[in-house]
Design a protein around this motif. Structure first.
Motif, mmCIF file in Angstrom:
data_model
loop_
_atom_site.group_PDB
_atom_site.id
_atom_site.type_symbol
_atom_site.label_atom_id
_atom_site.label_comp_id
_atom_site.label_asym_id
_atom_site.label_seq_id
_atom_site.Cartn_x
_atom_site.Cartn_y
_atom_site.Cartn_z
ATOM 1 N N GLY A 47 3.017 9.268 -6.618
ATOM 2 C CA GLY A 47 3.023 10.258 -5.812
ATOM 3 C C GLY A 47 2.250 11.125 -4.774
ATOM 4 O O GLY A 47 2.397 12.110 -4.889
ATOM 5 N N VAL A 48 1.375 10.288 -3.810
ATOM 6 C CA VAL A 48 0.863 10.780 -3.266
ATOM 7 C C VAL A 48 1.342 10.352 -1.995
ATOM 8 O O VAL A 48 1.932 8.919 -1.471
ATOM 9 C CB VAL A 48 -0.319 9.975 -3.457
ATOM 10 N N HIS B 293 -8.433 3.396 -5.160
ATOM 11 C CA HIS B 293 -9.807 4.107 -5.464
ATOM 12 C C HIS B 293 -9.514 5.418 -4.930
ATOM 13 O O HIS B 293 -9.411 6.614 -5.435
ATOM 14 C CB HIS B 293 -10.598 3.479 -5.858
ATOM 15 N N GLU B 294 -9.307 5.212 -3.906
ATOM 16 C CA GLU B 294 -9.553 6.351 -2.630
ATOM 17 C C GLU B 294 -7.574 7.399 -3.131
ATOM 18 O O GLU B 294 -7.873 8.404 -3.289
ATOM 19 C CB GLU B 294 -8.397 5.841 -1.123
ATOM 20 N N LEU B 295 -6.899 6.858 -4.018
ATOM 21 C CA LEU B 295 -5.279 7.885 -4.144
ATOM 22 C C LEU B 295 -5.895 8.289 -5.561
ATOM 23 O O LEU B 295 -5.634 9.554 -5.137
ATOM 24 C CB LEU B 295 -3.965 6.973 -4.438
ATOM 25 N N GLY B 296 -6.665 7.646 -6.229
ATOM 26 C CA GLY B 296 -7.606 8.754 -7.523
ATOM 27 C C GLY B 296 -8.296 9.762 -6.369
ATOM 28 O O GLY B 296 -7.476 11.579 -7.281
ATOM 29 N N HIS B 297 -8.398 10.156 -5.562
ATOM 30 C CA HIS B 297 -9.822 11.125 -4.820
ATOM 31 C C HIS B 297 -8.578 12.272 -4.516
ATOM 32 O O HIS B 297 -8.551 13.630 -4.829
ATOM 33 C CB HIS B 297 -10.114 10.824 -3.738
ATOM 34 N N VAL B 298 -6.890 11.837 -3.810
ATOM 35 C CA VAL B 298 -6.279 12.340 -3.837
ATOM 36 C C VAL B 298 -5.804 13.383 -5.034
ATOM 37 O O VAL B 298 -4.797 13.917 -4.754
ATOM 38 C CB VAL B 298 -5.094 11.980 -2.531
ATOM 39 N N LYS B 299 -5.167 12.167 -5.927
ATOM 40 C CA LYS B 299 -4.411 13.280 -6.717
ATOM 41 C C LYS B 299 -5.036 13.869 -7.659
ATOM 42 O O LYS B 299 -4.718 14.848 -8.678
ATOM 43 C CB LYS B 299 -4.101 12.008 -7.749
ATOM 44 N N HIS B 300 -6.409 13.920 -7.264
ATOM 45 C CA HIS B 300 -7.333 14.995 -8.333
ATOM 46 C C HIS B 300 -8.269 15.690 -7.389
ATOM 47 O O HIS B 300 -8.536 16.783 -8.128
ATOM 48 C CB HIS B 300 -8.931 14.205 -8.800
ATOM 49 N N ARG B 301 -7.821 16.180 -6.003
ATOM 50 C CA ARG B 301 -7.872 17.088 -5.303
ATOM 51 C C ARG B 301 -9.420 17.221 -5.268
ATOM 52 O O ARG B 301 -9.756 18.280 -5.072
ATOM 53 C CB ARG B 301 -6.997 18.141 -5.768
ATOM 54 N N HIS C 203 -8.778 6.447 -12.150
ATOM 55 C CA HIS C 203 -7.338 6.015 -11.481
ATOM 56 C C HIS C 203 -7.083 4.745 -11.139
ATOM 57 O O HIS C 203 -5.862 4.835 -11.040
ATOM 58 C CB HIS C 203 -7.389 7.503 -10.483
ATOM 59 N N ALA C 204 -7.884 4.756 -10.405
ATOM 60 C CA ALA C 204 -7.672 3.532 -10.036
ATOM 61 C C ALA C 204 -6.949 2.319 -10.870
ATOM 62 O O ALA C 204 -6.003 1.228 -10.974
ATOM 63 C CB ALA C 204 -8.798 2.292 -9.003
ATOM 64 N N LEU C 205 -7.519 1.606 -12.266
ATOM 65 C CA LEU C 205 -7.738 1.006 -13.165
ATOM 66 C C LEU C 205 -6.257 1.570 -13.884
ATOM 67 O O LEU C 205 -5.097 0.649 -14.617
ATOM 68 C CB LEU C 205 -8.659 0.925 -14.206
ATOM 69 N N GLU C 206 -6.232 2.355 -14.250
ATOM 70 C CA GLU C 206 -5.074 3.653 -14.784
ATOM 71 C C GLU C 206 -3.350 2.698 -13.583
ATOM 72 O O GLU C 206 -2.552 2.719 -14.443
ATOM 73 C CB GLU C 206 -5.006 4.692 -14.514
ATOM 74 N N LEU C 207 -4.132 3.180 -12.575
ATOM 75 C CA LEU C 207 -2.895 2.508 -11.644
ATOM 76 C C LEU C 207 -2.181 1.826 -11.362
ATOM 77 O O LEU C 207 -0.797 1.419 -11.200
ATOM 78 C CB LEU C 207 -2.972 3.779 -10.347
ATOM 79 N N THR C 208 -3.366 0.344 -11.207
ATOM 80 C CA THR C 208 -3.214 -0.671 -11.832
ATOM 81 C C THR C 208 -2.601 -1.365 -12.325
ATOM 82 O O THR C 208 -1.830 -2.279 -12.491
ATOM 83 C CB THR C 208 -4.359 -1.619 -10.271
ATOM 84 N N LEU D 253 0.848 -1.385 -0.115
ATOM 85 C CA LEU D 253 -0.320 -0.003 0.060
ATOM 86 C C LEU D 253 1.096 1.145 -0.237
ATOM 87 O O LEU D 253 0.827 2.130 -1.087
ATOM 88 C CB LEU D 253 -0.764 -0.056 0.990
ATOM 89 N N LEU D 254 2.081 1.115 0.791
ATOM 90 C CA LEU D 254 2.848 2.675 0.615
ATOM 91 C C LEU D 254 3.595 2.468 -1.006
ATOM 92 O O LEU D 254 3.570 4.001 -1.242
ATOM 93 C CB LEU D 254 3.513 2.217 1.886
#
Length: 430
Positions: free
Chosen positions: A222-223, A274-282, A358-363, A214-215
């Motif tokens: 980049g989060v 998915h949650e990191l996507g919320h952070v990336k998109h602010r 975002h989750a799909l693109e990241l993984t 996860l880290l």
């Protein structure tokens, strides 16, 4: 998987799993061209179970909302509210300050007491489906905590509001609008530090493969996150969920202990992605800013409505500076909130769909994303075929089959590498 500021209030343990945790699929066709009948993601029995749960708990959940709104309107749009505020104010001396505080407390307590049987009804239904692990004593304690939190928030607000109306009976809403915007921002920042710990205990995820993954996922995205925490959600529910909470140095990944126990490690990563996507998109800062603007606009509209003589006459008060106008202001605020709800839900669904992409693109893992959506829907006993009207009015997330269809459309896009060609975290494609 819930990070939108206006939904970061104290959790209701009987309201069911968070919308990210338990999507309610509809009958959308998969983007690959196969229909649900050709290759169903959910069996008829699974669909029937979610539909039965929705039908059993909807009267209680919707009834609680309607009853609360009806009580607020009754007290605010008739002299009954003014009489109530006057009566309870006299119990504490009858001064202006005592009347405001006692009246505000009476409104909060009455609203909470009215909704208690509806919350108990929802809990009873969910317990029959094996979704509740908390006893009645724990449920009652959470209700008391919720009441205490509501009083701690609402009483200072009411006192500040009527300090402004006393200073400027005609233009109080100008200062109040600015204060509402500032308060919205402050609560968004303070929520993970002051409110979340009221309802859950958090502990660091022990060192190991899951924590490392996860880290690493957050670093690759980049989060910056301070820690990975585990929430003891299993004390209340079997629901699966996770979210990213906080800002800057306070940001942390939070996973329900139920999710870590029930889901595959890769599925947990997709939920967090998915949650990191919320952070990336602010989404949280932007949502907080929009919420602040919305709060200011709502207060301005409230000020205009509260100056309308027919409403003042109906409530039996002279003007908004009269402490007896508190029920009227509360009723107008509740009505504005109810009317804006579907619009907020529509915006939320678009934001959540973007976080899915975002989750799909990241993984790069559409198939595991589908497996994750299926697991969440089944464990949370989600309605897999919700009525469209309910979805439009109340759904803050796309249904599971819509999310699954979007994942398959993403996977089938031209130029997308085949699943076996995609890298997993820490690997490289040869």
């Amino acid at each position: 998987m819930d990070t939108t500021p206006d939904r970061r209030a104290a959790p209701d343990p009987d309201a069911g799993p968070g919308p990210d945790a338990g999507p309610g699929p509809d009958a959308s066709t998969a983007a690959s061209g196969s229909t649900a009948a050709d290759a169903p993601d959910f069996t008829p029995a699974e669909r029937a179970r979610g539909r039965a749960l929705r039908r059993a708990q909807l009267p209680w959940a919707l009834g609680g909302r309607l009853a609360g709104l009806a009580l607020t309107l009754l007290l605010g749009l008739t002299p009954a509210g003014a009489g109530l505020v006057t009566a309870v104010g006299r119990w504490f001396g009858g001064s202006r300050t005592a009347t405001v505080l006692a009246g505000a407390a009476a409104l909060v307590v009455l609203g909470q007491v009215l909704r208690l049987p509806f919350g108990a009804g929802v809990r009873t239904v969910r317990a029959r489906y094996g979704l509740v692990t908390q006893g009645w004593a724990g449920w009652a304690l959470d209700a008391v905590r919720g009441l205490a939190l509501a009083l701690a928030l609402f009483l200072p607000l009411a006192l500040g509001l009527f300090a402004l109306t006393a200073r400027s009976p005609q233009h109080w809403w100008l200062s109040a609008a600015g204060a509402a915007a500032v308060l919205t921002v402050a609560l968004s920042f303070l929520h993970p530090l002051l409110i979340e710990p009221v309802f859950n205990r958090f502990a660091p995820l022990p060192p190991g493969g899951q924590r490392t993954a996860l880290l690493a996922l957050a670093e690759r995205d980049g989060v910056r996150v301070r820690d990975v925490l585990v929430a003891d959600a299993s004390r209340r529910t079997t629901a699966l969920n996770a979210y990213v909470s906080g800002f800057g140095a306070t940001r942390r990944i939070v996973a329900y202990d139920t999710l870590l126990a029930a889901a595959e490690p890769r599925e947990v990563e997709l939920v967090v992605a998915h949650e990191l996507g919320h952070v990336k998109h602010r989404d949280v800062p932007v949502g907080t800013a929009l919420g602040a603007v919305g709060a200011a606009v709502a207060v301005a509209v409230l000020g205009l409505l509260a100056d309308w003589q027919p409403l003042l006459d109906a409530a039996g008060v002279t003007d908004a500076a009269d402490p007896r106008a508190l029920p009227l202001l509360a009723a107008l605020a509740a009505l504005l909130g109810a009317l804006s709800g579907p619009v907020q839900c529509a915006v939320s669904r678009r934001i959540e769909a973007r976080a899915d992409r975002h989750a799909l693109e990241l993984t790069g893992d559409a198939e595991q994303f589908v497996a994750m959506q299926r697991r969440l829907a089944l464990v949370n006993a989600s309605d897999v075929d919700p009525p469209r009207l309910l979805e439009l009015l109340f759904a803050t997330h796309p249904s599971a089959t819509r999310r699954i269809a979007a994942a398959r459309a993403w996977q089938a896009a031209p130029g997308r590498p085949a699943p076996e060609q995609r890298a997993t975290p820490g690997e490289s494609v040869v």
